[in-house]
Scaffold this motif. Structure first.
Motif, PDB file in Angstrom:
ATOM      1  N   GLU A   1      -0.601  55.174   7.694  1.00 14.79           N
ATOM      2  CA  GLU A   1      -0.701  55.301   8.923  1.00 14.79           C
ATOM      3  C   GLU A   1      -1.171  53.984   9.495  1.00 14.79           C
ATOM      4  O   GLU A   1      -1.729  53.097   8.809  1.00 14.79           O
ATOM      5  CB  GLU A   1      -1.534  56.689   9.128  1.00 14.79           C
ATOM      6  N   PRO A   2      -0.995  53.985  10.988  1.00 11.84           N
ATOM      7  CA  PRO A   2      -1.615  52.811  11.765  1.00 11.84           C
ATOM      8  C   PRO A   2      -3.113  53.023  11.204  1.00 11.84           C
ATOM      9  O   PRO A   2      -3.765  54.014  11.377  1.00 11.84           O
ATOM     10  CB  PRO A   2      -1.544  53.138  12.919  1.00 11.84           C
ATOM     11  N   GLY A   3      -3.762  51.689  10.814  1.00 15.16           N
ATOM     12  CA  GLY A   3      -5.161  51.658  10.712  1.00 15.16           C
ATOM     13  C   GLY A   3      -6.245  52.219  11.585  1.00 15.16           C
ATOM     14  O   GLY A   3      -6.014  51.844  12.715  1.00 15.16           O
ATOM     15  N   ARG A   4      -7.252  52.693  11.248  1.00 10.23           N
ATOM     16  CA  ARG A   4      -8.258  53.115  11.918  1.00 10.23           C
ATOM     17  C   ARG A   4      -9.744  52.821  11.430  1.00 10.23           C
ATOM     18  O   ARG A   4      -9.764  52.967   9.997  1.00 10.23           O
ATOM     19  CB  ARG A   4      -8.427  54.777  12.383  1.00 10.23           C
ATOM     20  N   LEU A   5     -10.738  52.737  11.807  1.00 11.87           N
ATOM     21  CA  LEU A   5     -11.919  51.852  11.646  1.00 11.87           C
ATOM     22  C   LEU A   5     -13.039  52.823  12.385  1.00 11.87           C
ATOM     23  O   LEU A   5     -12.897  53.121  13.577  1.00 11.87           O
ATOM     24  CB  LEU A   5     -12.416  50.606  11.568  1.00 11.87           C
ATOM     25  N   PHE A   6     -13.922  53.491  11.628  1.00  8.45           N
ATOM     26  CA  PHE A   6     -14.896  54.356  12.098  1.00  8.45           C
ATOM     27  C   PHE A   6     -16.483  53.963  11.728  1.00  8.45           C
ATOM     28  O   PHE A   6     -16.479  53.551  10.716  1.00  8.45           O
ATOM     29  CB  PHE A   6     -14.809  56.005  11.657  1.00  8.45           C
TER      30      PHE A   6
ATOM     31  N   GLY B   1     -18.532  57.670  12.109  1.00  6.08           N
ATOM     32  CA  GLY B   1     -17.681  58.690  12.470  1.00  6.08           C
ATOM     33  C   GLY B   1     -17.070  58.598  13.995  1.00  6.08           C
ATOM     34  O   GLY B   1     -16.120  59.261  14.379  1.00  6.08           O
ATOM     35  N   ILE B   2     -17.449  57.502  14.582  1.00  6.37           N
ATOM     36  CA  ILE B   2     -16.703  57.055  15.923  1.00  6.37           C
ATOM     37  C   ILE B   2     -15.935  55.884  15.815  1.00  6.37           C
ATOM     38  O   ILE B   2     -16.153  55.072  15.069  1.00  6.37           O
ATOM     39  CB  ILE B   2     -17.893  56.544  16.837  1.00  6.37           C
ATOM     40  N   ASP B   3     -14.611  56.285  16.309  1.00  9.07           N
ATOM     41  CA  ASP B   3     -13.711  55.359  16.108  1.00  9.07           C
ATOM     42  C   ASP B   3     -13.838  54.083  16.941  1.00  9.07           C
ATOM     43  O   ASP B   3     -14.530  54.129  18.177  1.00  9.07           O
ATOM     44  CB  ASP B   3     -12.352  55.886  17.033  1.00  9.07           C
ATOM     45  N   VAL B   4     -13.762  52.980  16.236  1.00 16.95           N
ATOM     46  CA  VAL B   4     -14.231  51.666  16.885  1.00 16.95           C
ATOM     47  C   VAL B   4     -13.357  51.258  18.042  1.00 16.95           C
ATOM     48  O   VAL B   4     -13.752  50.618  18.911  1.00 16.95           O
ATOM     49  CB  VAL B   4     -14.089  50.587  15.814  1.00 16.95           C
ATOM     50  N   ALA B   5     -12.212  51.996  18.240  1.00 19.58           N
ATOM     51  CA  ALA B   5     -11.329  51.574  19.536  1.00 19.58           C
ATOM     52  C   ALA B   5     -12.044  52.208  20.625  1.00 19.58           C
ATOM     53  O   ALA B   5     -12.308  51.775  21.728  1.00 19.58           O
ATOM     54  CB  ALA B   5      -9.893  52.021  19.205  1.00 19.58           C
ATOM     55  N   ASP B   6     -12.584  53.610  20.436  1.00 19.87           N
ATOM     56  CA  ASP B   6     -13.313  54.175  21.323  1.00 19.87           C
ATOM     57  C   ASP B   6     -14.733  53.461  21.846  1.00 19.87           C
ATOM     58  O   ASP B   6     -15.011  53.545  22.960  1.00 19.87           O
ATOM     59  CB  ASP B   6     -13.464  55.622  20.967  1.00 19.87           C
ATOM     60  N   LEU B   7     -15.474  53.135  20.605  1.00 18.12           N
ATOM     61  CA  LEU B   7     -16.668  52.323  21.038  1.00 18.12           C
ATOM     62  C   LEU B   7     -16.404  51.184  21.729  1.00 18.12           C
ATOM     63  O   LEU B   7     -17.205  50.944  22.941  1.00 18.12           O
ATOM     64  CB  LEU B   7     -17.021  52.056  19.391  1.00 18.12           C
TER      65      LEU B   7
ATOM     66  N   ILE C   1     -21.681  55.444   6.539  1.00 18.05           N
ATOM     67  CA  ILE C   1     -21.719  54.248   7.610  1.00 18.05           C
ATOM     68  C   ILE C   1     -20.610  53.998   8.357  1.00 18.05           C
ATOM     69  O   ILE C   1     -20.422  53.998   9.398  1.00 18.05           O
ATOM     70  CB  ILE C   1     -22.392  53.200   6.957  1.00 18.05           C
ATOM     71  N   GLY C   2     -19.492  53.698   7.323  1.00 19.00           N
ATOM     72  CA  GLY C   2     -18.191  53.347   7.719  1.00 19.00           C
ATOM     73  C   GLY C   2     -16.967  53.989   7.133  1.00 19.00           C
ATOM     74  O   GLY C   2     -17.228  54.185   5.914  1.00 19.00           O
ATOM     75  N   GLU C   3     -15.956  53.833   7.720  1.00 20.01           N
ATOM     76  CA  GLU C   3     -14.860  54.682   7.137  1.00 20.01           C
ATOM     77  C   GLU C   3     -13.547  53.729   7.490  1.00 20.01           C
ATOM     78  O   GLU C   3     -13.606  53.671   8.773  1.00 20.01           O
ATOM     79  CB  GLU C   3     -14.577  56.167   7.602  1.00 20.01           C
TER      80      GLU C   3
END
Length: 458
Positions: free
Chosen positions: A72-77, A80-86, A56-58
């Protein structure tokens, strides 16, 4: 006189029992190291103890290089979709994104335009409460806390569900969609009841609108005149998306897994998640950020004087200011070190709302405190990883600009996170895992039973 003396005796005994409870519950902190207990299910490096798998989430905050963790700079998925892109995707098209985020989390993929329209209609169908529910369960005997009323309302909905204990996935999906659609009403109506009965304000109950998004309905239900600007709705929608999910290890989602693993009903599982979210170390942190900034404004005469701000922040860390906990609220996270992607996204978009509201000075103050707090914490504390602003740092500011009452800040979080909880509950049930029961080591000494008349506790 007898009653007064009786009460005095009861209070004296209560104090004595409290001291006994504290003494019998204390565990030497050194024993946690001795037995290698991962307190908080995290090891000394801050890495979480692996307790499950999820699609569900990463939450991503580091890489392994030469067997060492490199931040590393944090990323949330989400799936599998990067929340920044979403978020960039739906904001570019100038449309709400929370509903498609709910669809993504629950069903594993992004909906087509036609599918999203059908899904929005389905949520609108579920956006209703049982007959007389508002009168009987919300307006009667309201407590002074919206989160408690929200949990009570969720448990009460069990009584209105003819298939409340059915754990088939189809039924759980039905229940989940119902709760996702109903949460804004449950939270806002609870606030309106508290505001009326405990705050002497007019009681205003608006019905939701089918054509409105979740964010638009929240503002419509809350405000007496139902008015809001597109920018306000857009920022609230963005906040809902960013709070919707944060991996299976966050406290309330893990609670959902733990409680769901027992085979209990959906309403009980979600009420447990609400109870976890209520705590100030979890969902209640955004309120503390708002209160802390109010305290800054009252105690720092020049917001641009970095010397004054540094002094204030050091006083916080030394437990000499604000609530004397030694914390700078909104700074630091259990997983992220270099940056929290949710905070970065919110910060990038809330500047426009700050300008629209004439609050550029306050936005600049937030940025200044963010930078100085990192420096002061590094100087004053020995920490194993970096520290950065978390999502609460800027979400509190966004909610303040939206004139959301403090009593609703954590419930807004719940309105968003119910989507993640529902996805995690379904995942737990589909995979038919064992009941979750981690080990606790007893360090109590063995002793003999003593007959009642032979006991001496002095």
């Amino acid at each position: 006189m007898f009653r007064y003396t009786e009460m005095q005796g009861g209070m004296h005994m209560l104090k004595e029992l409290t001291q006994m409870a504290e003494k019998s519950s204390y565990i030497d902190p050194a024993l946690y190291t001795k037995y290698e207990v991962k307190r908080g299910l995290r090891d000394i490096t801050g890495k979480g103890v692996l307790t499950g798998l999820t699609e569900i989430g990463e939450v991503h905050s580091y890489i392994i290089c030469d067997n060492e963790m490199v931040p590393e700079p944090g990323r949330l998925f989400y799936r599998g979709i990067d929340v920044a892109d979403l978020t960039e995707g739906f904001m570019k098209e100038n449309r709400p994104g929370y509903e498609e985020t709910v669809y993504l989390l629950l069903f594993g993929s992004l909906p087509t335009r036609a599918r999203l329209e059908e899904f929005n209609e389905l949520l609108a169908d579920y956006r209703t409460l049982p007959r007389s529910f508002v009168r009987d369960m919300i307006l009667k005997a309201p407590s002074k806390d919206v989160m408690n009323m929200l949990a009570r309302s969720v448990l009460a909905l069990y009584s209105y569900d003819d298939n409340a204990d059915d754990l088939s996935i189809e039924n759980v999906v039905r229940q989940s969609l119902g709760l996702i659609a109903q949460f804004p009403m449950l939270a806002v109506y609870s606030y309106q009841a508290i505001n009326h009965y405990h705050g002497n304000q007019s009681l205003i109950i608006h019905s939701p609108k089918r054509e409105y998004s979740t964010a638009e309905n929240i503002l419509h239900l809350l405000r007496p005149d139902s008015s809001f600007t597109p920018l306000e709705a857009q920022l609230l929608d963005l906040a809902l998306v960013l709070h919707a999910e944060h991996g299976g290890g966050n406290n309330s989602s893990f609670t959902t897994h733990v409680v769901s693993s027992t085979g209990t009903d959906t309403y009980s599982a979600i009420a447990a998640a609400l109870s976890a979210l209520k705590g100030p170390r979890h969902g209640g942190a955004n309120i503390k950020v708002v209160q802390m900034f109010d305290d800054i404004k009252n105690n720092v005469s020049d917001w641009q004087d970095e010397g004054q701000l540094r002094t204030y922040l050091r006083r916080l860390l030394n437990k000499e200011g604000f609530d004397r906990t030694g914390l700078i609220y909104g700074m630091g996270h259990a997983v992220y070190s270099i940056s929290d992607p949710r905070a970065e996204i919110l910060k990038a978009h809330c500047k426009s709302l700050a300008s629209d509201k004439g609050l550029d000075d306050e936005f600049d103050l937030h940025q200044r405190i963010e930078r100085l707090a990192q420096e002061v914490i590094q100087e004053e504390r020995k920490i194993y990883k970096g520290v950065s602003a978390n999502v609460d740092f800027y979400s509190g500011f966004v909610y303040r600009m939206l004139n959301l009452p403090p009593e609703l800040l954590t419930p807004i979080f719940a309105i968003s996170r119910i989507s993640g909880w529902s996805a995690h509950r379904i995942e737990e049930l589909v995979n038919k895992g064992k009941i979750i029961r981690p080990a606790y080591k007893s360090i109590s000494k063995r002793c003999d039973y003593i007959a009642l008349d032979e006991r001496n506790n002095e």
